[in-house]
Design an enzyme around this catalytic site. Sequence first.
Site, PDB file in Angstrom:
ATOM      1  N   HIS A 109      -0.057   2.785  46.431  1.00 25.23           N
ATOM      2  CA  HIS A 109       0.629   4.016  46.042  1.00 25.23           C
ATOM      3  C   HIS A 109       0.464   4.286  44.546  1.00 25.23           C
ATOM      4  CE1 HIS A 109       2.427   4.009  50.017  1.00 25.23           C
ATOM      5  NE2 HIS A 109       2.845   2.780  49.817  1.00 25.23           N
ATOM      6  N   HIS A 163       2.909   5.923   9.834  1.00 21.69           N
ATOM      7  CA  HIS A 163       2.362   6.959  10.705  1.00 21.69           C
ATOM      8  C   HIS A 163       1.945   8.195   9.901  1.00 21.69           C
ATOM      9  CE1 HIS A 163       3.974   4.633  14.104  1.00 21.69           C
ATOM     10  NE2 HIS A 163       3.225   5.390  14.887  1.00 21.69           N
TER      11      HIS A 163
END
Length: 530
Positions: free
Chosen positions: A118, A441
């Site tokens: 699945h 970042h």
Amino acid sequence: MSAPDTRNTAVRRSRGRTESQRPAENGSIRQNDHHTDISCTTLGHEDMERMKVELIRHVQSRLNELLERAISDSMQALCRNTHTHTDQTHTHDRHKPDQGKVFVARCSLLDELFEISHIRTIYHMFIAALLLFIISTLAVDYIDQGRLVLDFDLFYYAFGQLGTVVWAWTLMLSYTLLGPYYILNVWASLRHRRGWRTCVSAVTALTLCAAQTGMLGIFPVYIVLHYQLPPASRFIIILEQIRFVMKSYSFIRETTPAVLKNTPQKGASLSYPSLSSYLYFLFCPTLIYREVYPRNPSIRWNYVGMNFLKILASLFYLYFILVRLCIPVFRNKSNQPFSSRTFILALFHAAFPGMLMLMLGFYAFLHCWLNAFAEMLRFADRMFYRDWWNSTSFANYYRTWNIVVHDWLYYYGYRDFLWLTGHRLRSVATLSVFAVSALVHEYAFTLGFGFFYPVMFCTFAGIGVVFNFAMNDKRKSPVWNIIMWTCLFIGQGIHVCLYCVEWYAQIQCPRTGTSFWELVTPRSWTCSYQ
């Protein structure tokens, strides 16, 4: 009495009532047909029940394996916490800096989940979407130009000047391997001499700081700005710079306490890590230095090759997302003045491709890239991430999204800060970790794109901090998982939207001066497209 017996009794009674009206053989034939229907029905039910039992047994076995692994990890963590608590009791609730991460041999979570059909079907759906992107691009090119056109000019532009990237990266690697290692080696061999300890330590610290600042601080920035590298090449240099800084810091942080504790006896040599262990650490997928890691017995080269093919496919996936979903939209938006209306429209256009980029970045780097290097180096601890997609709080999401970086921030940032402050100021320690992450970042995005637009810093240091404390671990309802995913969609849409708008604004309205305010003011705020 069973169902067949009951039905046989009913048949016999019915046959007794109708013997005077119908021939006996007709009743016999009808009875046989009825028995055949009952047998087929019973057989069908038995097959269905058997299949259901086998399916339940298979699912239970998989769940038991996952549960046993989770319990094992929890018990190890509990043992470490118990040991830590014991040490804290003897040191007046004060953390010891030498209690670090314990590496355990384990598989990546997605490798285990892909064994379930699945989950594998969801993976196939993403592959089908990639094929759809390719077909639609070919169809549009054929309709517009009358021929099939599949060029990759965007790749050629983004990854330009790879020769410069290679030799600059080689110099950075050579220094990271030899510089901190031999500087600390000289310090370790001299510090035990009486009368020279303070002087030797001070000179070593200054030398190491100067070398780190020059080779891992100034040199990469100079390469990026002097050679005007394109975006992808810029990100390679900057991200490798950050990785080398974190790796070398971990080596220094883990080796220095061991050297301070180690006092060699007369005539005995000083115990110091081998260069081969440090070289292995520079390439293995972790930022926490250890002389020995758990290792697998062999290398599955087909697994390595498949992971690199998946990385290449992810790059093509990113290319088609940019070409089909981002560039046409934001190139048109660049012809309009920046306003709240254009921003909202662009935000909703960018939400879906932004989320696809997030999923691709996670899968290509945190799963495929790290697992490929882990397999080549026989590195056994593959827990590079946890089930962040099931998070009901942003606090859990930040902990489970990227375990490699989280471990470094936790052990060398958060926990060392608590140790220095006497196990106080937990909130300040958390905020300091968010601040460092936000600055790094923003530094990477500023140098990578070539302009300053503090979107990443604001989302990390502002919204990220608020969500970390507001959506904490007390949130357990599935509704909070929906809220988390909604916030991720919106956040990724904001990132893609603002950076794309600013990118085209920088092209349409280039800077005319070099003053500080002109360099830090986004061009999309003042640029008028007429």
